[in-house]
Design a protein around this motif. Structure first.
Motif, PDB file in Angstrom:
ATOM      1  N   LEU A 180       0.781  -1.245  -0.040  1.00  0.00           N
ATOM      2  CA  LEU A 180       0.129   0.116  -0.140  1.00  0.00           C
ATOM      3  C   LEU A 180       0.898   1.309   0.021  1.00  0.00           C
ATOM      4  O   LEU A 180       0.188   2.355   0.067  1.00  0.00           O
ATOM      5  CB  LEU A 180      -1.035  -0.128   1.076  1.00  0.00           C
ATOM      6  N   LEU A 181       2.203   0.963  -0.135  1.00  0.00           N
ATOM      7  CA  LEU A 181       3.064   2.506   0.078  1.00  0.00           C
ATOM      8  C   LEU A 181       2.776   3.347  -1.195  1.00  0.00           C
ATOM      9  O   LEU A 181       2.633   4.390  -0.871  1.00  0.00           O
ATOM     10  CB  LEU A 181       4.352   2.022  -0.190  1.00  0.00           C
ATOM     11  N   MET A 182       2.449   2.751  -2.114  1.00  0.00           N
ATOM     12  CA  MET A 182       2.230   3.885  -3.547  1.00  0.00           C
ATOM     13  C   MET A 182       0.873   4.341  -3.190  1.00  0.00           C
ATOM     14  O   MET A 182       0.937   5.691  -3.801  1.00  0.00           O
ATOM     15  CB  MET A 182       2.449   3.217  -4.867  1.00  0.00           C
ATOM     16  N   ALA A 183      -0.092   3.748  -2.866  1.00  0.00           N
ATOM     17  CA  ALA A 183      -1.323   4.264  -2.692  1.00  0.00           C
ATOM     18  C   ALA A 183      -1.224   5.731  -1.920  1.00  0.00           C
ATOM     19  O   ALA A 183      -1.928   6.476  -1.998  1.00  0.00           O
ATOM     20  CB  ALA A 183      -2.201   3.425  -2.307  1.00  0.00           C
ATOM     21  N   PHE A 184      -0.831   5.345  -0.695  1.00  0.00           N
ATOM     22  CA  PHE A 184      -0.515   6.285   0.278  1.00  0.00           C
ATOM     23  C   PHE A 184       0.035   7.579  -0.452  1.00  0.00           C
ATOM     24  O   PHE A 184      -0.226   8.557   0.086  1.00  0.00           O
ATOM     25  CB  PHE A 184       0.017   5.825   1.523  1.00  0.00           C
ATOM     26  N   ALA A 185       1.273   7.139  -0.816  1.00  0.00           N
ATOM     27  CA  ALA A 185       2.043   8.209  -1.446  1.00  0.00           C
ATOM     28  C   ALA A 185       1.176   9.306  -2.510  1.00  0.00           C
ATOM     29  O   ALA A 185       1.139  10.474  -2.397  1.00  0.00           O
ATOM     30  CB  ALA A 185       3.282   7.728  -2.171  1.00  0.00           C
ATOM     31  N   LEU A 186       0.659   8.577  -3.226  1.00  0.00           N
ATOM     32  CA  LEU A 186      -0.088   9.246  -4.340  1.00  0.00           C
ATOM     33  C   LEU A 186      -1.580   9.961  -3.626  1.00  0.00           C
ATOM     34  O   LEU A 186      -1.777  11.193  -3.921  1.00  0.00           O
ATOM     35  CB  LEU A 186      -0.829   8.521  -5.379  1.00  0.00           C
ATOM     36  N   ASN A 187      -2.089   9.461  -2.564  1.00  0.00           N
ATOM     37  CA  ASN A 187      -3.183  10.013  -2.103  1.00  0.00           C
ATOM     38  C   ASN A 187      -2.922  11.189  -1.207  1.00  0.00           C
ATOM     39  O   ASN A 187      -3.323  12.331  -1.159  1.00  0.00           O
ATOM     40  CB  ASN A 187      -3.956   8.952  -1.189  1.00  0.00           C
ATOM     41  N   TYR A 188      -1.897  11.305  -0.308  1.00  0.00           N
ATOM     42  CA  TYR A 188      -1.458  12.144   0.666  1.00  0.00           C
ATOM     43  C   TYR A 188      -0.731  13.197  -0.177  1.00  0.00           C
ATOM     44  O   TYR A 188      -0.507  14.563   0.433  1.00  0.00           O
ATOM     45  CB  TYR A 188      -0.788  11.894   1.712  1.00  0.00           C
ATOM     46  N   MET A 189       0.134  12.752  -1.344  1.00  0.00           N
ATOM     47  CA  MET A 189       0.633  14.073  -2.060  1.00  0.00           C
ATOM     48  C   MET A 189      -0.531  14.848  -2.703  1.00  0.00           C
ATOM     49  O   MET A 189      -0.564  16.037  -2.726  1.00  0.00           O
ATOM     50  CB  MET A 189       1.385  13.446  -3.358  1.00  0.00           C
ATOM     51  N   GLY A 190      -1.539  13.955  -3.264  1.00  0.00           N
ATOM     52  CA  GLY A 190      -2.700  14.901  -3.725  1.00  0.00           C
ATOM     53  C   GLY A 190      -3.247  15.897  -2.482  1.00  0.00           C
ATOM     54  O   GLY A 190      -4.014  16.835  -2.887  1.00  0.00           O
ATOM     55  N   ALA A 191      -3.673  15.111  -1.410  1.00  0.00           N
ATOM     56  CA  ALA A 191      -4.533  15.636  -0.341  1.00  0.00           C
ATOM     57  C   ALA A 191      -3.916  16.752   0.288  1.00  0.00           C
ATOM     58  O   ALA A 191      -4.592  17.900   1.020  1.00  0.00           O
ATOM     59  CB  ALA A 191      -4.959  14.618   0.514  1.00  0.00           C
ATOM     60  N   SER A 192      -2.581  16.804   0.491  1.00  0.00           N
ATOM     61  CA  SER A 192      -1.846  17.708   1.360  1.00  0.00           C
ATOM     62  C   SER A 192      -0.779  18.540   0.499  1.00  0.00           C
ATOM     63  O   SER A 192      -0.995  20.049   0.062  1.00  0.00           O
ATOM     64  CB  SER A 192      -1.147  17.292   2.437  1.00  0.00           C
TER      65      SER A 192
END
Length: 447
Positions: free
Chosen positions: A259-271
């Motif tokens: 799940l590392l990549m999913a978290f990276a894309l999500n929180y880059m986008g969200a913050s």
């Protein structure tokens, strides 16, 4: 024989739960993650837009922004400890009571951030209190996600676990939209000075309404049948954390890696990209927040697609495809954003959230199926939290320095490297769709 080789010795549920019950269970899990992600995302948005001015004015704009994102990361560091602490009680006392405790902790901490005096008022105590409340948020989030995911998965019929479990992270997509919308409305109807003065506090205070509704829903439900059977049969683990690492330590780490990549894309986008769009690309704040609302919609579409498809093609295949697609996207993301086109910014956020959503749609069922009931709450929460630290916290924290020194493409290469790690971890785990939740899964090995 080892714990990984034998079933627990209790029967699967005799009859599938009614659709009406599953809707109530899904709503309870959905509301919990709405609150968790909403509170996390509004913090990240506020950190991107105003915290450098409100809590770290003495550091200047660039250093203040870096420190603001560092406080965002503090909660991710706290999440594994929350997974261990709340997981201990969730595995021993039950999912329901623990979930009520995590929701209250998260809600109180968020509302207190909304009334926290600024550095101008109480000096250095302001950032100190901010960090302490952020730690409380992290502890609660570490315990919340796993409990919410288990609540749906352990109630759901086997052939629909992917569908029902995706409601846990679908709450995150709704939170993305809700957080961006509240900030968008305050930004539209207030001047920049008013927004910095007190407007940013409104989304934090609104969290109280979500908590009240979430508690009402959760208090009306019973604990899961899988957990109840475990207690009546083999009993609770005396130390779930120790049991989890002794028996399935590799799965905890590999599950996090998927799940590392999913978290990276999500929180880059969200913050981070919220700050990048306003400060670096000189886009209007309202336009950037509008892109965030649309990104939340795309995140939800991805979660629904990933969760429902996983019941047909398997969790592992969805994760593999998602992580493979994410690598070329990571390489083109910042060159696309650096065109400074508003349309490009909207596309950048939308695709990032869509890709991440497919992995998040699988996460609830996949991690729940991966671990034994005796320590499932602890293990699933710890795995998810570790992914949050290394995938969700670190990339936004180092993005500014990497991009300012070597450019956006260099950071894209770093993101692509994270994607490769996620692929490698996924390949080391077996498909979990056909596992019985009251059996102990096998140790991980290649398919």
């Amino acid at each position: 024989m080892s714990l990984q080789e034998q079933p627990v010795g209790v029967d699967s549920p005799a009859s599938p739960p009614s659709t009406n019950k599953m809707r109530k269970v899904a709503l309870a899990s959905f509301m919990g993650t709405v609150i968790e992600f909403y509170d996390f995302i509004i913090y990240g948005t506020a950190a991107a837009l105003v915290f450098s001015d409100v809590f770290f004015p003495a550091l200047g704009n660039q250093a203040g922004t870096v420190v603001s994102f560092a406080t965002l990361g503090v909660a991710f560091v706290a999440r594994p400890f929350g997974a261990i602490f709340f997981g201990h009680f969730g595995d021993r006392l039950g999912r329901k009571r623990t979930l009520i405790a995590t929701m209250l902790t998260m809600g109180v901490a968020t509302v207190l951030i909304g009334v926290l005096p600024t550095a101008e008022t109480i000096g250095v105590l302001a950032p100190v209190f901010l960090i302490l409340l952020r730690v409380a948020q992290g502890l609660a989030a570490g315990g919340e996600w796993a409990g919410a995911a288990l609540f749906t998965t352990e109630n759901a019929p086997k052939d629909k676990r992917g569908f029902w479990a995706m409601f846990t992270n679908l709450g995150g997509a709704a939170a993305n939209m809700l957080a961006a919308t509240t900030f968008l409305l305050t930004s539209v109807f207030m001047t920049d000075e008013t927004f910095v003065s007190y407007g940013w506090r409104i989304p934090f205070l609104l969290s109280a309404l979500l908590v009240v509704f979430g508690l009402y829903v959760r208090l009306k439900l019973d604990d899961t049948p899988v957990f109840t059977k475990q207690i009546k049969g083999e009993g609770a683990s005396s130390l779930p954390f120790a049991d989890a690492f002794r028996n399935q330590g590799r799965q905890i780490l590999l599950g996090a890696g998927t799940l590392l990549m999913a978290f990276a894309l999500n929180y880059m986008g969200a913050s981070y990209l919220t700050n990048y769009g306003t400060a670096t690309l000189d886009l209007d704040r309202s336009q950037v927040l509008g892109a965030g609302v649309f990104g939340g919609v795309m995140l939800g579409i991805g979660i629904i697609s990933g969760g429902t498809r996983s019941d047909r093609v398997g969790r592992r295949r969805i994760l593999l495809i998602t992580n493979i697609v994410a690598i070329p996207w990571a390489l083109v993301l910042f060159p696309l954003l650096d065109t400074k086109s508003l349309a490009a910014f909207w596309i950048g956020l939308a695709v990032s959230f869509l890709v991440a959503g497919h992995a998040f749609g699988v996460a609830g069922s996949f991690l729940s199926e991966l671990f034994h009931t005796r320590y499932r709450y602890t293990a699933a929460g710890l795995s998810y939290s570790l992914a949050g630290i290394f995938g969700g916290a670190l990339p936004p924290l180092i993005a500014a320095s990497v991009i300012s020194t070597w450019g956006g493409l260099a950071f894209g290469v770093l993101l692509a490297g994270i994607g490769l790690v996620s692929i490698a971890c996924t390949l080391r785990l077996r498909e979990t769709r056909d596992f019985e939740l009251d059996d102990i899964p096998d140790a991980p090995r290649g398919a």
